[in-house]
Design an enzyme around this catalytic site. Structure first.
Site, PDB file in Angstrom:
ATOM      1  N   ASN A   8       0.877  -1.175   0.000  1.00  8.20           N
ATOM      2  CA  ASN A   8       0.000   0.000   0.000  1.00  8.20           C
ATOM      3  C   ASN A   8       0.909   1.219   0.000  1.00  8.20           C
ATOM      4  OD1 ASN A   8      -1.823   2.017   0.413  1.00  8.20           O
ATOM      5  ND2 ASN A   8      -2.419   1.398   2.491  1.00  8.20           N
ATOM      6  N   LYS A  10       0.123   4.244  -0.458  1.00  7.17           N
ATOM      7  CA  LYS A  10      -0.563   5.456   0.029  1.00  7.17           C
ATOM      8  C   LYS A  10      -0.268   6.626  -0.922  1.00  7.17           C
ATOM      9  CE  LYS A  10      -0.306   3.383   4.514  1.00  7.17           C
ATOM     10  NZ  LYS A  10      -0.349   3.493   5.953  1.00  7.17           N
ATOM     11  N   HIS A  93      -9.768   1.327   3.984  1.00  7.52           N
ATOM     12  CA  HIS A  93      -8.535   1.460   4.766  1.00  7.52           C
ATOM     13  C   HIS A  93      -8.788   2.422   5.931  1.00  7.52           C
ATOM     14  CE1 HIS A  93      -4.479   2.682   5.894  1.00  7.52           C
ATOM     15  NE2 HIS A  93      -4.096   1.520   5.409  1.00  7.52           N
ATOM     16  N   GLU A  95      -7.219   4.821   7.074  1.00  4.20           N
ATOM     17  CA  GLU A  95      -7.004   6.252   6.782  1.00  4.20           C
ATOM     18  C   GLU A  95      -8.202   6.836   6.045  1.00  4.20           C
ATOM     19  OE1 GLU A  95      -3.127   5.698   5.025  1.00  4.20           O
ATOM     20  OE2 GLU A  95      -2.390   5.127   7.014  1.00  4.20           O
ATOM     21  N   GLU A 163      -6.133  -4.844  10.129  1.00  8.91           N
ATOM     22  CA  GLU A 163      -5.108  -3.845  10.412  1.00  8.91           C
ATOM     23  C   GLU A 163      -5.478  -3.083  11.676  1.00  8.91           C
ATOM     24  OE1 GLU A 163      -2.766  -2.661   6.697  1.00  8.91           O
ATOM     25  OE2 GLU A 163      -4.562  -1.454   6.699  1.00  8.91           O
ATOM     26  N   GLY A 169       1.860   2.239  10.694  1.00 11.59           N
ATOM     27  CA  GLY A 169       2.835   3.314  10.567  1.00 11.59           C
ATOM     28  C   GLY A 169       3.444   3.754  11.891  1.00 11.59           C
ATOM     29  N   SER A 208       2.847  -2.191  10.427  1.00  6.92           N
ATOM     30  CA  SER A 208       4.285  -2.212  10.725  1.00  6.92           C
ATOM     31  C   SER A 208       4.963  -3.553  10.430  1.00  6.92           C
ATOM     32  CB  SER A 208       4.536  -1.795  12.190  1.00  6.92           C
ATOM     33  OG  SER A 208       4.077  -0.473  12.405  1.00  6.92           O
TER      34      SER A 208
HETATM   35  P1  PGA Z   1       2.442   0.237   7.629  1.00 12.20           P
HETATM   36  O1  PGA Z   1       1.022   0.495   6.902  1.00 12.20           O
HETATM   37  O2  PGA Z   1       2.997  -1.044   7.079  1.00 12.20           O
HETATM   38  O3  PGA Z   1       3.281   1.433   7.269  1.00 12.20           O
HETATM   39  O4  PGA Z   1       2.177   0.142   9.097  1.00 12.20           O
HETATM   40  C1  PGA Z   1       0.129  -0.559   6.673  1.00 12.20           C
HETATM   41  C2  PGA Z   1      -1.116  -0.030   5.996  1.00 12.20           C
HETATM   42  O5  PGA Z   1      -1.552   1.088   6.289  1.00 12.20           O
HETATM   43  O6  PGA Z   1      -1.729  -0.718   5.156  1.00 12.20           O
END
Ligand code: PGA
Length: 247
Positions: A8, A10, A93, A95, A163, A169, A208
């Site tokens: 992803n 983003k 997602h 976000e 998630e 993140g 992460s």
């Molecule tokens: P990350 O993000 O691996 O940076 O924690 C995962 C995601 O948002 O799908």
């Protein structure tokens, strides 16, 4: 059955950087048993479609609007993505849910639309830190799944990404027990609600994931894929996660 490794990106990279990434990434030998997907921003759709055409790497947008065309300023058409070669789409997602107020009902509409336009959706679910502290993790997953999957008869593939919002993140990874508990809960839900499809539905973990923790996390119960943000931006690091899974 292959393990899904999904990137992803983003809102990162422009077309030149995306092209450079794929030029580099495609030098790797594909690893048997691993299916790789890239979720890219719509500005990178065209370049990604060209770069991945004829390869065994798949891609899709990070969000869609549930209509082919029309007066929907700033949105992404699933039809156009499909025409450019996309075969997957990310839906719900955290976000999108947090920053753009996307509701469970909207994720449901988008899942129906993905199916209509021939894109295989990956539905993201997960609890916030507050919800986990209050002991509401499974209740939240249940709500996101019941409403999100309502009246859905998947035509192609459908996958779920667990998630935990507090692990995205942040560098903080869910423990193997936390991952297994959530994944087993989701598997049970799917076997009850989508009994004819659930064998084909993979449950991905995201939050992460790094080369250092990938092997252990991949051994969690019902973990059949990863959704990876930060560690998917560099072709070497992303590929080293694929290698780590293979052990
Ligand atoms: P990350 O993000 O691996 O940076 O924690 C995962 C995601 O948002 O799908």
């Amino acid at each position: 059955m292959s393990f899904i490794l999904a990137a992803n990106w983003k809102m990162n990279k422009g077309p030149a950087q995306a092209r450079a990434f794929f030029d580099q990434y495609k030098k790797n030998q594909s690893l048997s048993g691993i299916k790789t997907l890239f979720f890219v921003s719509s500005v990178n759709a065209s370049v990604t479609g060209d770069a991945l055409e004829g390869t065994d790497l798949y891609w899709g947008p990070q969000n869609i609007f549930p209509a082919a065309h029309g007066a929907f300023t700033g949105e992404t058409s699933p039809q156009v993505m499909k025409d450019l070669g996309a075969s997957y789409v990310l839906v719900g997602h955290s976000e999108r849910r947090k920053l753009f107020f996307e509701s469970d009902q909207q994720t449901n509409v988008k899942l129906h639309s993905a199916s209509e336009f021939g894109l295989n959706p990956v539905l993201c679910v997960g609890e916030t830190f507050e919800e986990r502290k209050q002991g509401r993790t499974l209740e939240v997953l249940n709500r996101q799944l019941i409403i999100g999957l309502s009246n859905l008869e998947p035509k192609g593939e459908l996958h779920i990404a667990y998630e935990p919002v507090w692990a995205i993140g942040t560098g903080e990874v869910a423990s193997i027990d936390q991952v297994s508990e959530a994944h087993q809960f989701i598997r049970k839900f799917l076997s009850e609600k989508l009994p004819h499809h659930h064998d084909n539905i993979k449950i991905l973990y995201g939050g992460s994931v790094k080369p250092e923790n990938a092997r252990e996390l991949s051994q969690g119960k019902e973990v059949s894929g990863f959704l990876i943000g930060g560690a998917s931006l560099d072709p070497e690091i992303f590929f080293s996660i694929a290698r780590a899974i293979k052990g």
